[in-house]
Design a protein around this motif. Sequence first.
Motif, PDB file in Angstrom:
ATOM      1  N   GLY A 113       0.854  -1.191   0.000  1.00  0.00           N
ATOM      2  CA  GLY A 113       0.000   0.000   0.000  1.00  0.00           C
ATOM      3  C   GLY A 113       0.885   1.234   0.000  1.00  0.00           C
ATOM      4  N   TYR A 114       0.284   2.412   0.231  1.00  0.00           N
ATOM      5  CA  TYR A 114       1.080   3.632   0.344  1.00  0.00           C
ATOM      6  C   TYR A 114       1.573   3.760   1.783  1.00  0.00           C
ATOM      7  N   SER A 115       2.792   4.324   1.964  1.00  0.00           N
ATOM      8  CA  SER A 115       3.312   4.536   3.317  1.00  0.00           C
ATOM      9  C   SER A 115       2.615   5.735   3.947  1.00  0.00           C
ATOM     10  N   VAL A 168      10.457   9.873  -2.549  1.00  0.00           N
ATOM     11  CA  VAL A 168       9.883   8.829  -1.679  1.00  0.00           C
ATOM     12  C   VAL A 168       9.237   7.733  -2.527  1.00  0.00           C
ATOM     13  N   ARG A 169       8.586   8.123  -3.625  1.00  0.00           N
ATOM     14  CA  ARG A 169       7.931   7.122  -4.466  1.00  0.00           C
ATOM     15  C   ARG A 169       8.957   6.188  -5.105  1.00  0.00           C
ATOM     16  N   VAL A 170      10.069   6.770  -5.558  1.00  0.00           N
ATOM     17  CA  VAL A 170      11.113   5.940  -6.169  1.00  0.00           C
ATOM     18  C   VAL A 170      11.744   5.047  -5.099  1.00  0.00           C
ATOM     19  N   LEU A 230      10.097  15.943  -2.922  1.00  0.00           N
ATOM     20  CA  LEU A 230      10.220  14.937  -1.863  1.00  0.00           C
ATOM     21  C   LEU A 230       9.340  13.729  -2.178  1.00  0.00           C
ATOM     22  N   ARG A 231       8.117  14.011  -2.668  1.00  0.00           N
ATOM     23  CA  ARG A 231       7.168  12.937  -2.961  1.00  0.00           C
ATOM     24  C   ARG A 231       7.709  12.003  -4.044  1.00  0.00           C
ATOM     25  N   ILE A 232       8.337  12.583  -5.061  1.00  0.00           N
ATOM     26  CA  ILE A 232       8.875  11.753  -6.147  1.00  0.00           C
ATOM     27  C   ILE A 232      10.032  10.902  -5.624  1.00  0.00           C
ATOM     28  N   GLU A 276     -10.489  -1.158  -2.695  1.00  0.00           N
ATOM     29  CA  GLU A 276      -9.627  -0.538  -1.678  1.00  0.00           C
ATOM     30  C   GLU A 276      -9.013   0.801  -2.094  1.00  0.00           C
ATOM     31  N   THR A 277      -9.255   1.235  -3.345  1.00  0.00           N
ATOM     32  CA  THR A 277      -8.523   2.384  -3.883  1.00  0.00           C
ATOM     33  C   THR A 277      -8.523   3.606  -2.962  1.00  0.00           C
ATOM     34  N   LEU A 278      -9.694   4.045  -2.548  1.00  0.00           N
ATOM     35  CA  LEU A 278      -9.757   5.264  -1.727  1.00  0.00           C
ATOM     36  C   LEU A 278      -9.224   4.988  -0.318  1.00  0.00           C
ATOM     37  N   ARG A 279      -9.585   3.828   0.223  1.00  0.00           N
ATOM     38  CA  ARG A 279      -9.168   3.485   1.587  1.00  0.00           C
ATOM     39  C   ARG A 279      -7.651   3.475   1.700  1.00  0.00           C
ATOM     40  N   ARG A 280      -6.981   2.984   0.632  1.00  0.00           N
ATOM     41  CA  ARG A 280      -5.530   2.866   0.766  1.00  0.00           C
ATOM     42  C   ARG A 280      -4.826   4.217   0.657  1.00  0.00           C
ATOM     43  N   MET A 281      -5.563   5.277   0.296  1.00  0.00           N
ATOM     44  CA  MET A 281      -4.966   6.610   0.362  1.00  0.00           C
ATOM     45  C   MET A 281      -5.223   7.231   1.747  1.00  0.00           C
ATOM     46  N   ILE A 309      -0.129  13.433 -15.438  1.00  0.00           N
ATOM     47  CA  ILE A 309      -0.408  14.857 -15.701  1.00  0.00           C
ATOM     48  C   ILE A 309      -0.302  15.657 -14.401  1.00  0.00           C
ATOM     49  N   PHE A 310      -0.769  15.082 -13.284  1.00  0.00           N
ATOM     50  CA  PHE A 310      -0.651  15.785 -11.995  1.00  0.00           C
ATOM     51  C   PHE A 310       0.810  16.070 -11.663  1.00  0.00           C
ATOM     52  N   TYR A 311       1.655  15.042 -11.809  1.00  0.00           N
ATOM     53  CA  TYR A 311       3.071  15.281 -11.492  1.00  0.00           C
ATOM     54  C   TYR A 311       3.632  16.395 -12.382  1.00  0.00           C
ATOM     55  N   LEU A 312       3.270  16.387 -13.678  1.00  0.00           N
ATOM     56  CA  LEU A 312       3.751  17.443 -14.582  1.00  0.00           C
ATOM     57  C   LEU A 312       3.257  18.820 -14.136  1.00  0.00           C
ATOM     58  N   LEU A 327     -11.976  14.987 -12.357  1.00  0.00           N
ATOM     59  CA  LEU A 327     -11.939  13.631 -12.922  1.00  0.00           C
ATOM     60  C   LEU A 327     -11.336  12.632 -11.923  1.00  0.00           C
ATOM     61  N   HIS A 328     -10.226  13.050 -11.305  1.00  0.00           N
ATOM     62  CA  HIS A 328      -9.496  12.195 -10.367  1.00  0.00           C
ATOM     63  C   HIS A 328     -10.373  11.874  -9.138  1.00  0.00           C
ATOM     64  N   ALA A 329     -11.041  12.899  -8.606  1.00  0.00           N
ATOM     65  CA  ALA A 329     -11.878  12.683  -7.420  1.00  0.00           C
ATOM     66  C   ALA A 329     -13.096  11.820  -7.782  1.00  0.00           C
ATOM     67  N   LEU A 389       1.858  13.234   2.299  1.00  0.00           N
ATOM     68  CA  LEU A 389       2.253  14.131   1.201  1.00  0.00           C
ATOM     69  C   LEU A 389       1.100  14.298   0.204  1.00  0.00           C
ATOM     70  N   HIS A 390       0.385  13.209  -0.125  1.00  0.00           N
ATOM     71  CA  HIS A 390      -0.731  13.316  -1.073  1.00  0.00           C
ATOM     72  C   HIS A 390      -1.755  14.345  -0.601  1.00  0.00           C
ATOM     73  N   TRP A 391      -2.193  14.235   0.669  1.00  0.00           N
ATOM     74  CA  TRP A 391      -3.274  15.101   1.155  1.00  0.00           C
ATOM     75  C   TRP A 391      -2.783  16.511   1.466  1.00  0.00           C
ATOM     76  N   LEU A 392      -1.526  16.620   1.925  1.00  0.00           N
ATOM     77  CA  LEU A 392      -0.983  17.951   2.196  1.00  0.00           C
ATOM     78  C   LEU A 392      -0.852  18.735   0.880  1.00  0.00           C
TER      79      LEU A 392
HETATM   80  C1  HEM Z   1      -4.935  18.765  -5.946  1.00  0.00           C
HETATM   81  C2  HEM Z   1      -5.532  17.643  -5.698  1.00  0.00           C
HETATM   82  C3  HEM Z   1      -4.909  16.287  -5.940  1.00  0.00           C
HETATM   83  C4  HEM Z   1      -3.732  15.933  -6.543  1.00  0.00           C
HETATM   84  C5  HEM Z   1      -2.688  16.856  -7.179  1.00  0.00           C
HETATM   85  C6  HEM Z   1      -3.642  14.482  -6.499  1.00  0.00           C
HETATM   86  C7  HEM Z   1      -2.598  13.731  -7.058  1.00  0.00           C
HETATM   87  C8  HEM Z   1      -2.489  12.356  -7.011  1.00  0.00           C
HETATM   88  C9  HEM Z   1      -1.426  11.584  -7.612  1.00  0.00           C
HETATM   89  C10 HEM Z   1      -0.256  12.162  -8.403  1.00  0.00           C
HETATM   90  C11 HEM Z   1      -1.654  10.270  -7.321  1.00  0.00           C
HETATM   91  C12 HEM Z   1      -0.798   9.066  -7.740  1.00  0.00           C
HETATM   92  C13 HEM Z   1       0.008   8.612  -6.552  1.00  0.00           C
HETATM   93  C14 HEM Z   1       1.147   7.691  -6.952  1.00  0.00           C
HETATM   94  O1  HEM Z   1       0.937   6.480  -7.037  1.00  0.00           O
HETATM   95  O2  HEM Z   1       2.238   8.220  -7.205  1.00  0.00           O
HETATM   96  C15 HEM Z   1      -2.871  10.211  -6.539  1.00  0.00           C
HETATM   97  C16 HEM Z   1      -3.444   9.064  -6.040  1.00  0.00           C
HETATM   98  C17 HEM Z   1      -4.680   9.027  -5.429  1.00  0.00           C
HETATM   99  N1  HEM Z   1      -5.517  10.090  -5.156  1.00  0.00           N
HETATM  100 FE1  HEM Z   1      -5.136  12.022  -5.511  1.00  0.00          FE
HETATM  101  N2  HEM Z   1      -4.752  13.982  -5.868  1.00  0.00           N
HETATM  102  C18 HEM Z   1      -5.561  15.047  -5.509  1.00  0.00           C
HETATM  103  C19 HEM Z   1      -6.779  15.005  -4.865  1.00  0.00           C
HETATM  104  C20 HEM Z   1      -7.440  13.855  -4.532  1.00  0.00           C
HETATM  105  C21 HEM Z   1      -8.793  13.779  -4.019  1.00  0.00           C
HETATM  106  C22 HEM Z   1      -9.695  15.002  -3.751  1.00  0.00           C
HETATM  107  C23 HEM Z   1      -9.073  12.461  -3.838  1.00  0.00           C
HETATM  108  C24 HEM Z   1     -10.331  11.786  -3.331  1.00  0.00           C
HETATM  109  C25 HEM Z   1     -11.544  12.185  -3.542  1.00  0.00           C
HETATM  110  C26 HEM Z   1      -7.901  11.701  -4.219  1.00  0.00           C
HETATM  111  C27 HEM Z   1      -7.770  10.334  -4.150  1.00  0.00           C
HETATM  112  C28 HEM Z   1      -6.674   9.616  -4.571  1.00  0.00           C
HETATM  113  C29 HEM Z   1      -6.563   8.160  -4.433  1.00  0.00           C
HETATM  114  C30 HEM Z   1      -7.620   7.240  -3.845  1.00  0.00           C
HETATM  115  C31 HEM Z   1      -5.317   7.803  -4.972  1.00  0.00           C
HETATM  116  C32 HEM Z   1      -4.724   6.379  -5.050  1.00  0.00           C
HETATM  117  C33 HEM Z   1      -4.952   5.764  -6.398  1.00  0.00           C
HETATM  118  C34 HEM Z   1      -4.368   4.379  -6.437  1.00  0.00           C
HETATM  119  O3  HEM Z   1      -4.037   3.824  -5.397  1.00  0.00           O
HETATM  120  O4  HEM Z   1      -4.241   3.835  -7.550  1.00  0.00           O
HETATM  121  N3  HEM Z   1      -6.925  12.586  -4.662  1.00  0.00           N
HETATM  122  N4  HEM Z   1      -3.367  11.501  -6.382  1.00  0.00           N
END
Ligand code: HEM
Length: 162
Positions: free
Chosen positions: A7-9, A74-76, A70-72, A153-158, A99-102, A138-140, A15-18
């Motif tokens: 899963g994610y650490s 940590v991911r590597v 830092l996130r990149i 588990e996609t959302l839970r694991r974040m 696209i987000f990383y870019l 789109l992502h949300a 870092l994702h939520w911050l």
């Molecule tokens: C500015 C807002 C956001 C950015 C820039 C962002 C960016 C990202 C990126 C780059 C990843 C890929 C992580 C990786 O494997 O390296 C990711 C994963 C994820 N994000 Fe976001 N995110 C944002 C907001 C959100 C929101 C609002 C939600 C939920 C509603 C969300 C839910 C998730 C989930 C569940 C994953 C994991 C996907 C997986 O495990 O395959 N994200 N996000």
Amino acid sequence: MSVSRQGYSGLQILLHWLIAALVLFQLIFGESMGEVKDALEQGLVPDPAEQTMADAHYWVGIAILVLVALRIIVRVAQGAPAPIGSGPQLLVAKAIHGIFYLLLIAVPVTGLLAVYVNEEIGEVHEIGKPLFIAFIVLHALGALFHHFKLKDETLRRMFVPR
Ligand code: HEM
Ligand code: HEM
């Protein structure tokens, strides 16, 4: 390239939520930057509240750039879990993550270039706003679809580190 893991650490989740919260802040309050610039160009004193928000935009933007670097790293170093799902939907999800990383690099860098090199680059920087909004939606929606429709588990694991 990436190491696979369950899963994610905790650090990756933090870092994702911050970063997501800081990007939202930038999108909501970014206009102060232009307001202050316009006031200065007209020889006026910028509104102090506007100036404070513009200073915040500057530093929060630089913080995003540092946190993404830092996130990149940590991911590597720690790897990422195998994707859930397959087919075209997975390709779309992966494309959006790329696209987000870019955007997370290009948007702050063009902001810095607008301040220090040429203010015309501000026009390019501003394109980041609709792009970010479209991809966040789109992502949300994708995350919510996984959680409520596919019930995986996609959302839970974040939220829960493994
Ligand atoms: C500015 C807002 C956001 C950015 C820039 C962002 C960016 C990202 C990126 C780059 C990843 C890929 C992580 C990786 O494997 O390296 C990711 C994963 C994820 N994000 Fe976001 N995110 C944002 C907001 C959100 C929101 C609002 C939600 C939920 C509603 C969300 C839910 C998730 C989930 C569940 C994953 C994991 C996907 C997986 O495990 O395959 N994200 N996000
Ligand atoms: C991910 C980080 C960032 C995001 C999401 C972001 C977003 C925004 C947004 C939404 C605006 C207002 C656009 C409009 O009025 O339509 C803006 C303006 C601006 N931002 Fe950023 N920004 C970020 C980082 C930075 C950084 C690091 C700097 C410089 C250090 C910066 C400098 C500026 C400038 C100078 C403007 C005014 C541009 C103009 O009026 O020509 N931004 N930004």
